[in-house]
Motif scaffolding. Structure first.
Motif, PDB file in Angstrom:
ATOM      1  N   THR A 148      54.959  44.497   7.850  1.00  0.00           N
ATOM      2  CA  THR A 148      54.146  44.623   6.641  1.00  0.00           C
ATOM      3  C   THR A 148      52.658  44.593   6.973  1.00  0.00           C
ATOM      4  O   THR A 148      51.865  45.360   6.401  1.00  0.00           O
ATOM      5  CB  THR A 148      54.486  43.502   5.656  1.00  0.00           C
ATOM      6  OG1 THR A 148      55.890  43.530   5.356  1.00  0.00           O
ATOM      7  CG2 THR A 148      53.695  43.650   4.369  1.00  0.00           C
ATOM      8  N   VAL A 149      52.255  43.741   7.899  1.00  0.00           N
ATOM      9  CA  VAL A 149      50.852  43.666   8.314  1.00  0.00           C
ATOM     10  C   VAL A 149      50.404  44.997   8.905  1.00  0.00           C
ATOM     11  O   VAL A 149      49.310  45.497   8.601  1.00  0.00           O
ATOM     12  CB  VAL A 149      50.654  42.520   9.317  1.00  0.00           C
ATOM     13  CG1 VAL A 149      49.269  42.593   9.950  1.00  0.00           C
ATOM     14  CG2 VAL A 149      50.843  41.170   8.640  1.00  0.00           C
ATOM     15  N   GLN A 151      51.640  47.907   8.262  1.00  0.00           N
ATOM     16  CA  GLN A 151      51.554  48.880   7.176  1.00  0.00           C
ATOM     17  C   GLN A 151      50.237  48.732   6.433  1.00  0.00           C
ATOM     18  O   GLN A 151      49.609  49.732   6.057  1.00  0.00           O
ATOM     19  CB  GLN A 151      52.735  48.693   6.211  1.00  0.00           C
ATOM     20  CG  GLN A 151      54.065  49.170   6.781  1.00  0.00           C
ATOM     21  CD  GLN A 151      55.224  48.899   5.833  1.00  0.00           C
ATOM     22  OE1 GLN A 151      55.444  47.764   5.424  1.00  0.00           O
ATOM     23  NE2 GLN A 151      55.953  49.950   5.487  1.00  0.00           N
ATOM     24  N   TRP A 152      49.801  47.498   6.205  1.00  0.00           N
ATOM     25  CA  TRP A 152      48.518  47.263   5.548  1.00  0.00           C
ATOM     26  C   TRP A 152      47.355  47.737   6.422  1.00  0.00           C
ATOM     27  O   TRP A 152      46.389  48.314   5.923  1.00  0.00           O
ATOM     28  CB  TRP A 152      48.353  45.777   5.242  1.00  0.00           C
ATOM     29  CG  TRP A 152      49.234  45.295   4.130  1.00  0.00           C
ATOM     30  CD1 TRP A 152      49.896  46.066   3.213  1.00  0.00           C
ATOM     31  CD2 TRP A 152      49.533  43.942   3.807  1.00  0.00           C
ATOM     32  NE1 TRP A 152      50.607  45.267   2.348  1.00  0.00           N
ATOM     33  CE2 TRP A 152      50.398  43.960   2.679  1.00  0.00           C
ATOM     34  CE3 TRP A 152      49.173  42.712   4.343  1.00  0.00           C
ATOM     35  CZ2 TRP A 152      50.898  42.801   2.100  1.00  0.00           C
ATOM     36  CZ3 TRP A 152      49.666  41.552   3.768  1.00  0.00           C
ATOM     37  CH2 TRP A 152      50.515  41.591   2.661  1.00  0.00           C
ATOM     38  N   GLN A 155      47.029  51.484   6.118  1.00  0.00           N
ATOM     39  CA  GLN A 155      47.099  52.047   4.770  1.00  0.00           C
ATOM     40  C   GLN A 155      45.949  53.033   4.570  1.00  0.00           C
ATOM     41  O   GLN A 155      44.834  52.824   5.049  1.00  0.00           O
ATOM     42  CB  GLN A 155      47.046  50.913   3.745  1.00  0.00           C
ATOM     43  CG  GLN A 155      47.720  51.216   2.440  1.00  0.00           C
ATOM     44  CD  GLN A 155      46.785  51.866   1.448  1.00  0.00           C
ATOM     45  OE1 GLN A 155      45.577  51.778   1.571  1.00  0.00           O
ATOM     46  NE2 GLN A 155      47.352  52.546   0.457  1.00  0.00           N
ATOM     47  N   GLY A 159      43.203  50.393   4.096  1.00  0.00           N
ATOM     48  CA  GLY A 159      43.544  49.900   5.420  1.00  0.00           C
ATOM     49  C   GLY A 159      42.321  49.538   6.250  1.00  0.00           C
ATOM     50  O   GLY A 159      41.274  50.185   6.170  1.00  0.00           O
TER      51      GLY A 159
END
Length: 322
Positions: A148-149, A151-152, A155, A159
């Motif tokens: 998840t990190v 992906q952030w 982003q 991002g």
């Protein structure tokens, strides 16, 4: 004096052929206790590993879809499922991509893990403690949280990566959609897996390096050997079994990697990140062809076993020559 000699002469010589009295056998409970202690582990391992493998093998030789899952009564079809997947060109492209994916990840993990281990050994006490603590924290982060990190970070609108690149003057990265491109998605997943795997390799190799006698390094330094030569001629040959063990573990872990790929791209965009575990899941869940998914899984296990057995054979052969 004469008395002492007489006593010495009269003393009977020990009889080497005298049979030693047989020890009394251990009681039954003492002989059975070790087996009772390991029995829970053996049973748990058989239930968690052996039973799913046998069940998966059974499904792979049956016609097993959503109907059979609900009603039962799966029909035995022999090797038809294996013939179906082995005759599919897409399957072989996925196999090739899985090998490339594994080779890139494992190579980076081994190189970076070795360099970090050497760095830890060269640091002072407190810096070594700080680096090792950071590695442990990175290693302890759950897979989904780390995914998840990442992906952030990548982003497109909010991002950090795009923000930093634009701040450095790379305006073309403003709003860049990293996960819309197959190559960039592949690279991001590789970075994620390497980042998660390097701590284990580095800490294990550092622990192994501490067992190499310092006298060997000091003698090599006196003879004028540099750091690279010392590692190549002393450290690596001594720790070759440990390097081989870590290499095998990383190959297994990367080859069957699923969570990171599925959470980020589900094998896409297109088939850019589609590997064998993801492909098996797609076939089983999207098409409800659990039989084909089980066959792909069994082929994955077989490929891993063949590759690792070939490596072990080569390693044992080299040790025999040495």
């Amino acid at each position: 004096m004469a008395v002492a000699e007489a006593q010495t002469t009269a003393a009977p010589a020990p009889e080497t052929g005298t049979p030693v009295p047989a020890r009394r056998g251990r009681p039954l409970w003492a002989r059975v206790l070790p087996y009772l202690l390991v029995a829970p582990t053996v049973v748990g391992t058989a239930y968690l590993l052996v039973y799913p493998l046998v069940r998966n093998l059974l499904i792979s030789v049956q016609k097993f879809g959503i109907g059979q899952l609900i009603r039962g009564g799966a029909e035995f079809v022999g090797l038809d499922n294996y013939a179906t997947i082995l005759s599919d060109d897409k399957f072989w492209s996925v196999v090739a991509r899985t090998f490339v994916f594994t080779a890139i990840n494992v190579s980076l993990i081994m190189v970076l893990g070795t360099l970090v281990a050497l760095l830890i050994g060269a640091l002072g006490k407190w810096m070594r403690f700080a680096v090792m603590g950071g590695l442990v924290v990175a290693w302890a982060i759950p897979v989904i949280a780390a995914t998840t990190v990442f992906q952030w970070l990548f982003q497109s609108q909010l991002g950090v990566v795009n923000w930093v690149l634009v701040a450095l003057g790379f305006e073309q990265y403003d709003g860049k959609a990293w996960f819309a491109d197959g190559n960039s998605t592949f690279a991001i997943i590789v970075m994620l897996i390497v980042w998660q795997s390097v701590p284990f390799a580095a800490l294990t190799l550092y622990a192994a390096m501490t067992t190499v006698p310092r006298e060997l390094h000091e003698s090599a330094q006196i003879d004028g050997a540099g750091a690279v030569k010392i590692f190549r001629l002393i450290t690596f040959p001594i720790l070759r079994p440990m390097f081989g063990l870590i290499l095998c573990l990383e190959v297994i872990w990367v080859f069957k990697c699923f969570v990171q790929i599925w959470a980020i791209s589900q094998g896409g965009p297109g088939d850019a990140t589609l590997t064998l575990p993801v492909y098996a899941y797609q076939i089983a869940q999207a098409l409800n062809r659990y039989d084909l998914g089980a066959a792909i899984s069994m082929v994955t296990v077989l490929i891993l076993a063949v590759v690792l057995l070939a490596y072990f054979r080569q390693m044992f052969k080299e040790e025999g020559e040495l």
